[in-house]
Scaffold this active site. Structure first.
Site, PDB file in Angstrom:
ATOM      1  N   HIS A   1       1.592 -22.665  24.580  1.00 33.06           N
ATOM      2  CA  HIS A   1       1.910 -21.378  23.955  1.00 33.06           C
ATOM      3  C   HIS A   1       2.464 -20.353  24.939  1.00 33.06           C
ATOM      4  O   HIS A   1       2.864 -19.265  24.539  1.00 33.06           O
ATOM      5  CB  HIS A   1       0.668 -20.822  23.252  1.00 33.06           C
ATOM      6  CG  HIS A   1       0.308 -21.608  22.029  1.00 33.06           C
ATOM      7  ND1 HIS A   1       0.726 -21.264  20.774  1.00 33.06           N
ATOM      8  CD2 HIS A   1      -0.377 -22.758  21.891  1.00 33.06           C
ATOM      9  CE1 HIS A   1       0.294 -22.152  19.902  1.00 33.06           C
ATOM     10  NE2 HIS A   1      -0.382 -23.072  20.552  1.00 33.06           N
TER      11      HIS A   1
ATOM     12  N   ASP B   1       6.826 -13.867  28.159  1.00 31.64           N
ATOM     13  CA  ASP B   1       5.972 -14.175  27.016  1.00 31.64           C
ATOM     14  C   ASP B   1       6.435 -15.513  26.456  1.00 31.64           C
ATOM     15  O   ASP B   1       7.641 -15.729  26.312  1.00 31.64           O
ATOM     16  CB  ASP B   1       6.148 -13.083  25.944  1.00 31.64           C
ATOM     17  CG  ASP B   1       4.851 -12.722  25.249  1.00 31.64           C
ATOM     18  OD1 ASP B   1       3.972 -13.603  25.151  1.00 31.64           O
ATOM     19  OD2 ASP B   1       4.714 -11.572  24.808  1.00 31.64           O
TER      20      ASP B   1
END
Ligand code: GDG
Length: 458
Positions: free
Chosen positions: A153, A361
């Protein structure tokens, strides 16, 4: 049909205060059926491997408690002090300690020992995230022949950064025991290939098959989404509507700029405040026309770097407010607490600008939530960091370099002045993508790849 066994560090407690990953996995499990296994979040004196089963929100969860030392070395240590900073390109914050690496390995073995007996031969196993790189290899050692996939992730760092991690070769070799490895973007996938090829001598076949020794693994770029349709609906319901009205009312005619982030140094909050300060200094005429509402619930408070970012931001918000505030206006409303998803949806909808400026991110779900919550007739503008995984899909946002206060300031000005027809055009394109590539699409795309025919070594 095969059941899905999801394994992740934390298992969602259900309810309103779920993070992006939790929302995504609950949705995928509801659709496919199966078990979600992980750490309860609780500590026990001596590890027993006792599993607590619960049925919550339509999903069966199986959780175990960990010893204090496991939490200190595996979770606070290797996961959050070593891997998280390094994988977000913050080698300056990464701590390299053999005890952390040892505790990480031990805890993964404990997870493998406890979950292996729950897995039936026809089950498909899906392991989540950087807490669990070695878990697939540990399950193989315990005789599992199932299809086992892994999804990362967070970003995969460039080879030149990853070589600083002493355990990197072992971790990457362990990853080869999975059948499929998923990343949010092509960029992270390519960085993984670079390392496996240039440091370990792996070979890449076509675009997506990586072979190392006698193992071949399929790599997929599979960007996570949100429950887009549901979130859009949520934004029009009572709680969100009331919140939206209250927040707009409190701004007394000023345009709201919103940021929503876990309090984490990867989210670029300091740089965001500096960009906003720049905007205020360069455009004094706009001063009393805007308010920045930053919601930042604290996270990982036991790690020093998180305590530091908290006090840095408090100081910065205080300084900017002190320098620019007037009797009837405060430029930044900085809120260190979490809200329900309903309230967040209303806050997003009330805001003319969504400011999402992480320095790195993996994806960033706030960007997608902001878009999904907008009023189609009068949508706000998304300002998005180029260095969020989401930027690969969301090219109709105003894309900026979050390190540049000037670019942030310019984008805020552009967003505030953007005519309605351009706002609608950009929003429509973004919303179509958010709706089409939602969390169900993500779950299916990954599990389809996982359940496809096994790959043969070249
Ligand atoms: C990791 C990766 C990747 C935030 N404040 C509140 C609240 N949130 C929710 C947001 C959003 C989620 O937390 C945050 O998701 P992000 O994607 O922005 O970031 P991470 O937590 O770092 O997640 C990231 C993600 O995994 C999924 O793969 O996108 O790149 O770092 O859903 O809304 N939720 C509530 N109250 C809050 O105050 N209820």
């Amino acid at each position: 049909m095969s059941r899905l066994i999801v394994i992740s560090n934390r298992v969602s407690a259900g309810g309103g205060a779920q993070g992006g990953l939790a929302v995504a996995l609950t949705a995928a499990l509801r659709e496919m059926g199966g078990i979600w296994f992980g750490w309860s979040g609780d500590v026990t004196e001596e590890f027993s491997g006792h599993i607590s089963f619960r049925r919550r929100g339509g999903v069966t969860t199986a959780t175990i408690d960990l010893e204090e030392q496991d939490v200190a070395e595996y979770y606070d240590g290797y996961a959050n002090r070593t891997l998280w900073p390094l994988f977000h390109y913050r080698i300056d914050l990464a701590e390299f300690e053999r005890d952390f690496a040892g505790g990480y390995q031990r805890t993964n073995e404990r997870f493998a020992d406890t979950v292996a007996p729950l897995i039936e031969p026809a089950d498909v196993v899906w392991v989540q995230d950087y807490h669990m790189f070695p878990l697939g290899a540990e399950l193989r050692k315990r005789g599992l022949k199932n299809r086992i996939g892994f999804f990362l992730h967070i970003p995969w760092p460039p080879r030149r950064l990853l070589v600083t991690l002493p355990e990197a070769p072992d971790l990457v070799r362990a990853l080869l025991e999975y059948d499929v490895i998923g990343f949010h973007t092509e960029e992270w996938l390519q960085s993984f290939c670079d390392y496996a090829r240039d440091e370990l001598g792996g070979t890449i076949d076509g675009h997506d098959l990586l072979t190392l020794g006698d193992r071949t693994v399929r790599l997929v770029a599979c960007p996570i989404g949100i429950e887009a349709k549901e979130f859009a609906e949520l934004a029009t319901q009572d709680v969100a509507r009331e919140t939206c009205e209250r927040v707009i009312g409190s701004a007394v005619g000023r345009a709201l700029i919103v940021g929503v982030d876990r309090l984490d140094y990867s989210k670029g909050l300091e740089e965001r405040f500096l960009g906003y300060e720049r905007f205020l200094s360069e455009h004094p005429e706009e001063r009393k026309e805007v308010v920045l509402l930053q919601i930042a619930p604290p996270s990982r408070g036991s790690v020093d770097s998180y305590q530091r970012i908290r006090s840095t931001l408090e100081g910065l918000a205080g300084r900017i407010n002190g320098a620019h505030a007037a009797l009837d206006w405060v430029p930044i409303r900085y809120v260190n607490q979490g809200y329900s998803r309903e309230v967040l949806a209303g806050v997003y909808r009330a805001s003319r600008v969504g400011l999402v400026t992480p320095l790195r991110d993996g994806m960033n779900l706030v960007a997608k939530e902001y878009v999904a919550a907008q009023d189609p007739a009068n949508p706000g503008v998304l300002i998005l960091s180029r260095f969020a995984g989401a930027a690969e899909q969301m090219t109709d946002a105003l894309l900026i370099n979050p390190h540049s206060a000037e670019e942030i300031a310019d984008a805020i000005r552009q967003a505030l002045r953007m005519p309605l027809d351009e706002r609608i055009r950009r929003w429509r394109a973004l919303m179509d993508g958010v709706l089409e590539q939602d969390v169900f699409w993500w779950g299916r795309r990954f599990t389809d790849a996982l359940m496809a025919e096994p790959v043969e070594a070249a």
